[in-house]
Design a protein around this motif. Sequence first.
Motif, PDB file in Angstrom:
ATOM      1  N   PRO A  78      41.496  39.357  37.429  1.00  0.00           N
ATOM      2  CA  PRO A  78      40.957  40.550  36.855  1.00  0.00           C
ATOM      3  C   PRO A  78      40.818  40.492  35.477  1.00  0.00           C
ATOM      4  O   PRO A  78      41.513  39.722  34.673  1.00  0.00           O
ATOM      5  N   ILE A  88      44.970  43.368  42.033  1.00  0.00           N
ATOM      6  CA  ILE A  88      44.795  42.121  43.085  1.00  0.00           C
ATOM      7  C   ILE A  88      45.635  42.351  44.370  1.00  0.00           C
ATOM      8  O   ILE A  88      46.611  43.377  44.202  1.00  0.00           O
ATOM      9  N   PRO A 136      38.786  36.852  43.223  1.00  0.00           N
ATOM     10  CA  PRO A 136      39.707  38.171  43.576  1.00  0.00           C
ATOM     11  C   PRO A 136      40.990  37.817  43.035  1.00  0.00           C
ATOM     12  O   PRO A 136      41.773  38.981  42.833  1.00  0.00           O
ATOM     13  N   LEU A 174      36.101  41.382  38.120  1.00  0.00           N
ATOM     14  CA  LEU A 174      36.697  40.290  38.396  1.00  0.00           C
ATOM     15  C   LEU A 174      35.813  39.063  37.607  1.00  0.00           C
ATOM     16  O   LEU A 174      34.794  39.116  37.453  1.00  0.00           O
TER      17      LEU A 174
END
Length: 1119
Positions: free
Chosen positions: A238, A144, A235, A230
């Motif tokens: 994960p 990230i 975003p 993702l």
Amino acid sequence: MVDEQEHSGSDSEDNLDTEEDNGDQEETDDSDEEKSLPKKRPLPANVTEAGESKKRKLKKELFKPPTADEMTHLRQTENLFHSNLFRLEIDEMMKEIQVKEKVEKRFQSWFSQLQVFLDNLKNSKEFPISDLKWLKGFNVTLPIKLDPSKFSGSFCFVKPTDLSVVGSFAAKCCLGPNLEIDVRVEMPKVVFLRSDFQNQKYILKRALYVCYICSKLQKSELADEVEFSLLEGDPWKPILVIKNGEKLGKRVQVRLLFVPEAECFKLTQLAPEKVNIKTKWATGKEPEDGLELPSTYYNRSVAVDVALTENEQWRLEKMQEQKSLSEGIMLLKVWLRQRGLDQGYGAFSGYIMSMYVAYLLKGKKLNNAMSSYQVIRNTWNQLSREDWTQKGCTLCPKEIGPQASDFHLFFDVVFMDVTGYVNICGNMSSEIFQQVRRESALAIKYLDDHGINSFSALFMTNLPFYRQFDHIVSFDAASVRKAEQQLDIPARLDASGPWFTHLGIVGVLRQALDARVHLMCPQLEAVGTWSPVDGPPNPSERPFVLGLALNPEHALALLTKGPAANLPEAKIFRNFWGERSELRRFQDGSVCEAVVWASAGGIAKRRLVCREIVSYAAQKHLGVDNLLYIADQLESVLPLGLGEDGALAVAKACDALGRQLMQLEGLPLDISSVQGAAPSLRYSDPFPPAPYMAFKSKDAFDTVAMKTSECKNKFISPIPVVLNLALSNKWPEDLEAVRRIKAAFYIKIGECLKQQLNIISQPFPTHINVLKDGFIFTLKMYHAREVSLLKETTTPQGLIRYRDTEESLSLEMQYVHLPKLTSALHGLHMSHPCMGPASCLAKRWVSSHLLLDDTLMPELCVELLMAHLFLSPAPYQPPIQPQTAFVRFLQLLARAPWTSEPIILNFREEITRQEIIEIENKFNSERSTLPPLFVVTPEARSGTVLTKHAPSSQVLYRLTQLAKASLQTLDKELLTNENFDYKLIFRTPMNIFDVVISLHNQLTRKDESLDATHVDRPKTIPDQANRIPVVGLDYVQCFLKDLRESYSDYALFFCDQHGGCQIGVLFKPNVLKRQEFAVSHTNGHIPKPPKQMEFSQDLFIEDVKILGEGIVKSITIKD
């Protein structure tokens, strides 16, 4: 579930065995009765007793009454499904996409090993989270985008507290054969502090937890490959994607979803109005005015993890042992996948769809007794009626938690989960939801249309993004950054990526286009995977693509009308449009603000008004002046444009001539009707006839010369028109006499035109050419008795019989079917003004690949296939832009539906449902004897009239391959390559031909060639000339005719009739075999002993040179 299916399967097998035993017993009884009967004839020598007994048994089984199970199945099909075929298609699809039992067993074995592996992991020491250098030792990069220096504290890995299968695999609605299986990994609450939900610390610790497990899995035998991805494209979320070809299979991948332990965080602390990211922590500065903005989207991201377990448990309870619901959800997922609506950030995912089906089940809009067909139909019905942007729905009881209406203050689309604190559609834009609603309404429409195979349209056809919309607008990454600066969007601390910039761009364009578009939808990109050693992808580097579905009622308007000048809204209108806004007085007397766009011009310019509006709004409000706007790029292949203005001029001249002809006096019979039969009258001629610019020459003779150079080589296209005379019983019964009377009529018509209207004409025995407003019309008279006389034959017994002949069919096609089809296609073009121009593009494409020819692919067949796209547009809406229609035409060719179903053009709904069923039955039972392209119209219901001789199956196959190649090129280049040469898909390779004949360019229709420069058309009606020039003289077509007359038995000839300067020759497969000597077949052959002959390529080349003297430039022979 699997055990029950196996048990029921064994029961059915026992039943089958019992039935067979009963059948054997019945046969035994029959054989006992047969003993008392007279002795039968002996069987033939080649037929045994066992074979005859088996034959009788099969016959008895065939006429056996249906069993109770079969009757139940038929009753369910009648009551619960659209049709028997629809049910069969659903059953077949389920076999393809359902998870196989062996896959389940293989996964369960692997899952047990995963549980043991994670349970054996040891707790780690504490690692600082402000400095992540220690991650390098794990061979993993943080997945990230966060600055760890802002954080304080430490991270310590503790093994998961729980591991369970969730998602569609657990709910028995997972799509195969490429499976994604979700596994929930519960992180213990000791990993987190109670305050970690604030200031993104939970996001960082969650990512570190993912990294630690990733590093361990990379060293284990459970995974051949471990990658990051993702969740829902978020975003900040994960996940791990695990692949193991040996233990899981090549088509199976497992996704590990990480969630905190129950009661780790309170959902009330994650409400959308809460402030969980402090401005001073994020920026180092105090917020302006001392007001903190709520961290709405960050709160939702954390809340989704917290509530995942409870939502999954609720869904499994609702979906447990509900086979029809599971199948319905699978079908709905396929439907979403084919439209590209279920993957990417803000998508209408399969998870949302399954939760919505459970919501309908909870609200008793669905029930357990419904079939899968009823599930999908009712779901589409409800989706098309509900508007979650105005009134959201909720799975939470009203007395618990906040109301859905409270969430509309923070989100575009609202669909609450069972806790009442999580908006499942929080990342979805209103445009995506409106697209889903639109597609749902279309699905219901196509289900109710019995004239199409709705199953194929809804579930089997892939819909790429650029084919669904009329116009495409693409902003590259640099343009998006400019727009972000121009819009001055405040930095959002609760979201990552350019999502709010995208919303700002959509808002500006929505205000600019307003009612001109039905829908403005962003393109969703599927989330990919990346290696753990690489950094996460940057969403800001992706282009932002919008699709515009135009509203035909307003999209072509040249003026944007604003509010009255004395209203407060007028100031807003002026501020938005700037210097383009002006005051105008309208016919109703009102004075309003208005913006005038394209100057008065043809309809082709009006179709691009939206491009002018978008370009202006993007430059003024977004600071973007180089966006990619895809609308008319393919039209560049036609130097004169799409020919609409020229076709309109031809139509006006034809109507005027028709009125004058019907008013002529002094004819033996009045002209009752005048029917056009030219492609230009159907608006489908890529190069419509130009007005004939003529003048009197200065010499003593009254000759005519063209106002252009190379007038002797200028192709002048005649416009065929059919005349129908008033009825009379005085016509002779002799065919030759009828033709002579028609010739006399032509002479009389010419005299009347000259005397009464001063119109120049030139009569011939078979027609008369008339010069009207610069256009040359070829008038031909139709007498119905002439066709009957051509069909008439007399038997040796003196009986008169009527039988179709080639000449009668040709005459009937020319005088009866073609004018009616011209009228029908003209009417369809009036309803869909882009159909004619799209046909022009289609014809140009077919011609550029050397196949547009009456012997290969007739022009009319291309037009009928294009009309089919507008009469049966499923799974799309009828297009507004010709380029979109042309791309869908390529898709139609690539699918080649004519191999399995008839092409039915039901103009004006003249063909009834019962007749359609009969046509389909005929097609299925007689397919081998019917033409390869079986086209049915109300005027030609036999399906063989229009395509009896052409196209052949080989030509159709070639078109299919060319269409697939063209679509692959467009799919790859259209949205990504701004400098793409669109003429590439119009160029055909010449290396496939055995011989290539190059022609002198001066003798071709070079103004129509693919690389011709733009030619201005005359804009005024010319003065009438005193003579009519030679019309329809095409040197290349004359040469082709000679070649085919001489060598059609040995070779095929291909040429681009629109300016082609090369002729491709393909020899037939058996041309080199020796044949018996025949005087009538000696062209290109040399004699061989004893009485044979052999085809000689050298002699063929010599004959071509002789036949093409003056037009042939060179001849190339393939090595």
